[in-house]
Design a protein around this motif. Structure first.
Motif, PDB file in Angstrom:
ATOM      1  N   PRO A  52       0.804  -1.232   0.000  1.00 34.77           N
ATOM      2  CA  PRO A  52       0.000   0.000   0.000  1.00 34.77           C
ATOM      3  C   PRO A  52       0.833   1.277   0.000  1.00 34.77           C
ATOM      4  CG  PRO A  52      -0.879  -1.560   1.577  1.00 34.77           C
ATOM      5  CD  PRO A  52       0.407  -2.133   1.076  1.00 34.77           C
ATOM      6  N   GLY A  53       2.002   1.243   0.615  1.00 33.34           N
ATOM      7  CA  GLY A  53       2.863   2.427   0.620  1.00 33.34           C
ATOM      8  C   GLY A  53       3.525   2.681  -0.711  1.00 33.34           C
ATOM      9  N   ASP A  54       3.534   1.688  -1.604  1.00 37.24           N
ATOM     10  CA  ASP A  54       4.166   1.814  -2.913  1.00 37.24           C
ATOM     11  C   ASP A  54       3.190   2.323  -3.974  1.00 37.24           C
ATOM     12  OD1 ASP A  54       6.325   1.562  -4.705  1.00 37.24           O
ATOM     13  OD2 ASP A  54       5.675  -0.442  -5.309  1.00 37.24           O
ATOM     14  N   ILE A  55       1.928   2.351  -3.671  1.00 35.32           N
ATOM     15  CA  ILE A  55       0.912   2.713  -4.663  1.00 35.32           C
ATOM     16  C   ILE A  55       0.749   4.230  -4.735  1.00 35.32           C
ATOM     17  CG2 ILE A  55      -1.539   2.522  -5.244  1.00 35.32           C
ATOM     18  CD1 ILE A  55      -1.514  -0.239  -3.963  1.00 35.32           C
ATOM     19  N   ASN A  56       0.717   4.754  -5.963  1.00 35.95           N
ATOM     20  CA  ASN A  56       0.393   6.168  -6.193  1.00 35.95           C
ATOM     21  C   ASN A  56      -1.124   6.271  -6.237  1.00 35.95           C
ATOM     22  OD1 ASN A  56       2.994   7.166  -6.371  1.00 35.95           O
ATOM     23  ND2 ASN A  56       3.119   6.885  -8.573  1.00 35.95           N
ATOM     24  N   TRP A  57      -1.745   6.483  -5.100  1.00 35.33           N
ATOM     25  CA  TRP A  57      -3.195   6.464  -5.016  1.00 35.33           C
ATOM     26  C   TRP A  57      -3.833   7.550  -5.869  1.00 35.33           C
ATOM     27  CZ3 TRP A  57      -5.244   2.233  -3.147  1.00 35.33           C
ATOM     28  CH2 TRP A  57      -4.526   1.463  -2.253  1.00 35.33           C
ATOM     29  N   ALA A  58      -3.207   8.702  -5.979  1.00 37.05           N
ATOM     30  CA  ALA A  58      -3.784   9.810  -6.741  1.00 37.05           C
ATOM     31  C   ALA A  58      -3.786   9.547  -8.243  1.00 37.05           C
ATOM     32  CB  ALA A  58      -3.023  11.096  -6.448  1.00 37.05           C
ATOM     33  N   GLU A  59      -2.931   8.634  -8.705  1.00 37.78           N
ATOM     34  CA  GLU A  59      -2.803   8.393 -10.143  1.00 37.78           C
ATOM     35  C   GLU A  59      -3.489   7.112 -10.604  1.00 37.78           C
ATOM     36  OE1 GLU A  59       1.327   8.622 -11.097  1.00 37.78           O
ATOM     37  OE2 GLU A  59       1.500  10.681 -10.393  1.00 37.78           O
ATOM     38  N   LEU A  60      -4.178   6.438  -9.712  1.00 36.83           N
ATOM     39  CA  LEU A  60      -4.825   5.184 -10.101  1.00 36.83           C
ATOM     40  C   LEU A  60      -5.989   5.390 -11.061  1.00 36.83           C
ATOM     41  CD1 LEU A  60      -4.851   2.993  -6.878  1.00 36.83           C
ATOM     42  CD2 LEU A  60      -3.512   2.681  -8.944  1.00 36.83           C
ATOM     43  N   ALA A  61      -6.696   6.498 -10.949  1.00 37.39           N
ATOM     44  CA  ALA A  61      -7.894   6.718 -11.761  1.00 37.39           C
ATOM     45  C   ALA A  61      -7.615   7.459 -13.065  1.00 37.39           C
ATOM     46  CB  ALA A  61      -8.930   7.486 -10.945  1.00 37.39           C
ATOM     47  N   VAL A  62      -6.351   7.654 -13.417  1.00 43.20           N
ATOM     48  CA  VAL A  62      -6.016   8.380 -14.649  1.00 43.20           C
ATOM     49  C   VAL A  62      -6.311   7.485 -15.841  1.00 43.20           C
ATOM     50  CG1 VAL A  62      -4.139   9.462 -15.935  1.00 43.20           C
ATOM     51  CG2 VAL A  62      -4.260   9.730 -13.463  1.00 43.20           C
ATOM     52  N   PRO A  63      -7.054   7.981 -16.835  1.00 47.83           N
ATOM     53  CA  PRO A  63      -7.391   7.155 -18.011  1.00 47.83           C
ATOM     54  C   PRO A  63      -6.149   6.779 -18.826  1.00 47.83           C
ATOM     55  CG  PRO A  63      -8.646   9.213 -18.001  1.00 47.83           C
ATOM     56  CD  PRO A  63      -7.678   9.295 -16.886  1.00 47.83           C
ATOM     57  N   TRP A  64      -6.246   5.646 -19.530  1.00 45.57           N
ATOM     58  CA  TRP A  64      -5.107   5.145 -20.293  1.00 45.57           C
ATOM     59  C   TRP A  64      -4.690   6.084 -21.413  1.00 45.57           C
ATOM     60  CZ3 TRP A  64      -1.655   1.763 -19.031  1.00 45.57           C
ATOM     61  CH2 TRP A  64      -1.959   0.834 -18.050  1.00 45.57           C
ATOM     62  N   ASN A  65      -5.656   6.754 -22.055  1.00 43.91           N
ATOM     63  CA  ASN A  65      -5.270   7.646 -23.152  1.00 43.91           C
ATOM     64  C   ASN A  65      -4.424   8.813 -22.643  1.00 43.91           C
ATOM     65  OD1 ASN A  65      -7.343   8.966 -21.832  1.00 43.91           O
ATOM     66  ND2 ASN A  65      -8.496   9.447 -23.681  1.00 43.91           N
ATOM     67  N   LEU A  66      -4.727   9.323 -21.451  1.00 40.94           N
ATOM     68  CA  LEU A  66      -3.924  10.394 -20.871  1.00 40.94           C
ATOM     69  C   LEU A  66      -2.542   9.866 -20.466  1.00 40.94           C
ATOM     70  CD1 LEU A  66      -3.778  13.312 -20.018  1.00 40.94           C
ATOM     71  CD2 LEU A  66      -4.836  12.691 -17.848  1.00 40.94           C
ATOM     72  N   ARG A  67      -2.493   8.649 -19.944  1.00 38.70           N
ATOM     73  CA  ARG A  67      -1.206   8.042 -19.587  1.00 38.70           C
ATOM     74  C   ARG A  67      -0.319   7.877 -20.823  1.00 38.70           C
ATOM     75  NH1 ARG A  67      -1.172   4.538 -14.631  1.00 38.70           N
ATOM     76  NH2 ARG A  67      -3.135   4.956 -13.598  1.00 38.70           N
ATOM     77  N   LEU A  68      -0.915   7.387 -21.912  1.00 40.66           N
ATOM     78  CA  LEU A  68      -0.139   7.174 -23.135  1.00 40.66           C
ATOM     79  C   LEU A  68       0.322   8.487 -23.758  1.00 40.66           C
ATOM     80  CD1 LEU A  68      -2.064   4.191 -24.758  1.00 40.66           C
ATOM     81  CD2 LEU A  68       0.135   4.157 -23.569  1.00 40.66           C
ATOM     82  N   ARG A  69      -0.534   9.510 -23.707  1.00 43.60           N
ATOM     83  CA  ARG A  69      -0.127  10.818 -24.229  1.00 43.60           C
ATOM     84  C   ARG A  69       1.054  11.381 -23.449  1.00 43.60           C
ATOM     85  NH1 ARG A  69      -4.784  14.613 -24.052  1.00 43.60           N
ATOM     86  NH2 ARG A  69      -6.073  12.859 -23.504  1.00 43.60           N
ATOM     87  N   ARG A  70       1.001  11.267 -22.121  1.00 47.07           N
ATOM     88  CA  ARG A  70       2.095  11.776 -21.293  1.00 47.07           C
ATOM     89  C   ARG A  70       3.369  10.968 -21.520  1.00 47.07           C
ATOM     90  NH1 ARG A  70       1.871  15.004 -16.572  1.00 47.07           N
ATOM     91  NH2 ARG A  70      -0.047  15.710 -17.543  1.00 47.07           N
ATOM     92  N   LEU A  71       3.237   9.661 -21.690  1.00 50.29           N
ATOM     93  CA  LEU A  71       4.395   8.815 -21.968  1.00 50.29           C
ATOM     94  C   LEU A  71       5.025   9.189 -23.312  1.00 50.29           C
ATOM     95  CD1 LEU A  71       6.074   6.321 -21.070  1.00 50.29           C
ATOM     96  CD2 LEU A  71       4.482   4.943 -22.406  1.00 50.29           C
ATOM     97  N   ALA A  72       4.204   9.405 -24.318  1.00 46.40           N
ATOM     98  CA  ALA A  72       4.719   9.803 -25.630  1.00 46.40           C
ATOM     99  C   ALA A  72       5.406  11.159 -25.554  1.00 46.40           C
ATOM    100  CB  ALA A  72       3.577   9.834 -26.647  1.00 46.40           C
ATOM    101  N   TYR A  73       4.826  12.093 -24.831  1.00 46.00           N
ATOM    102  CA  TYR A  73       5.405  13.433 -24.678  1.00 46.00           C
ATOM    103  C   TYR A  73       6.790  13.360 -24.030  1.00 46.00           C
ATOM    104  CZ  TYR A  73       6.044  18.088 -22.664  1.00 46.00           C
ATOM    105  OH  TYR A  73       6.561  19.299 -22.288  1.00 46.00           O
ATOM    106  N   THR A  74       6.906  12.615 -22.935  1.00 39.69           N
ATOM    107  CA  THR A  74       8.191  12.543 -22.247  1.00 39.69           C
ATOM    108  C   THR A  74       9.231  11.799 -23.071  1.00 39.69           C
ATOM    109  OG1 THR A  74       7.483  10.580 -21.025  1.00 39.69           O
ATOM    110  CG2 THR A  74       7.156  12.702 -19.955  1.00 39.69           C
ATOM    111  N   ASN A  75       8.818  10.771 -23.802  1.00 38.16           N
ATOM    112  CA  ASN A  75       9.781  10.042 -24.636  1.00 38.16           C
ATOM    113  C   ASN A  75      10.247  10.876 -25.821  1.00 38.16           C
ATOM    114  OD1 ASN A  75       9.938   7.761 -23.039  1.00 38.16           O
ATOM    115  ND2 ASN A  75       8.244   6.758 -24.067  1.00 38.16           N
ATOM    116  N   VAL A  76       9.369  11.696 -26.373  1.00 38.61           N
ATOM    117  CA  VAL A  76       9.777  12.589 -27.463  1.00 38.61           C
ATOM    118  C   VAL A  76      10.782  13.621 -26.945  1.00 38.61           C
ATOM    119  CG1 VAL A  76       8.937  14.439 -28.968  1.00 38.61           C
ATOM    120  CG2 VAL A  76       7.769  12.253 -28.932  1.00 38.61           C
TER     121      VAL A  76
END
Length: 152
Positions: free
Chosen positions: A25-49
């Motif tokens: 439980p201490g390892d979980i980012n509780w605030a980021e669990l409900a973030v939709p996958w499309n937003l996660r993928l967009r942010r991942l693409a942005y940081t990798n670019v």
């Protein structure tokens, strides 16, 4: 152990159950669990670019210094009457690409930390893994990819 039974759907056992160990439980980012996958993928693409851009800028800087070294640092054929070379500062042209690679590697290290924090991860372990992976790939590509290519 024994194989798990199939989960019944509509009264028939169809779906096979799978079990995975839960994160602490201490390892979980509780605030980021409900973030939709499309937003996660967009942010991942942005940081990798952005990371690819840092590596490309490093390649460009090393390539430019290599070309300048060919123009200004070439000592062949320039000698005094006693046969000694008149070329001064050739060592600076040789070490500048290495200094640029080191500076870009430092930038990649700090950028991978910051960019990894901007992504959405379910656990802190995933976040640190993402940062480490960006750092490792960026530094390997920057160091082992560019320098041998330009100096071959």
């Amino acid at each position: 152990g024994a194989e798990l039974p199939k989960f019944p759907i509509g009264g028939r056992p169809i779906a096979k159950l799978s079990v995975a160990r839960a994160a602490n439980p201490g390892d979980i980012n509780w605030a980021e669990l409900a973030v939709p996958w499309n937003l996660r993928l967009r942010r991942l693409a942005y940081t990798n670019v952005l990371m690819a851009l840092f590596v490309a800028l490093g390649f460009g800087a090393v390539y430019g210094l290599r070309k300048m070294q060919d123009v200004f640092g070439n000592c062949e054929g320039r000698t005094q009457g006693d046969g000694l070379s008149t070329c001064e500062g050739n060592m600076a042209w040789n070490i500048l690409p290495a200094l640029v690679v080191a500076a870009v590697n430092g930038t990649i290290m700090s950028a991978s930390r910051r960019l990894g924090q901007q992504e959405y991860h379910d656990t802190l372990t995933d976040e640190e893994f993402s940062q480490m992976l960006k750092m490792t790939i960026g530094m390997i590509v920057n160091t082992a990819g560019g320098v041998p290519f330009f100096f071959s």
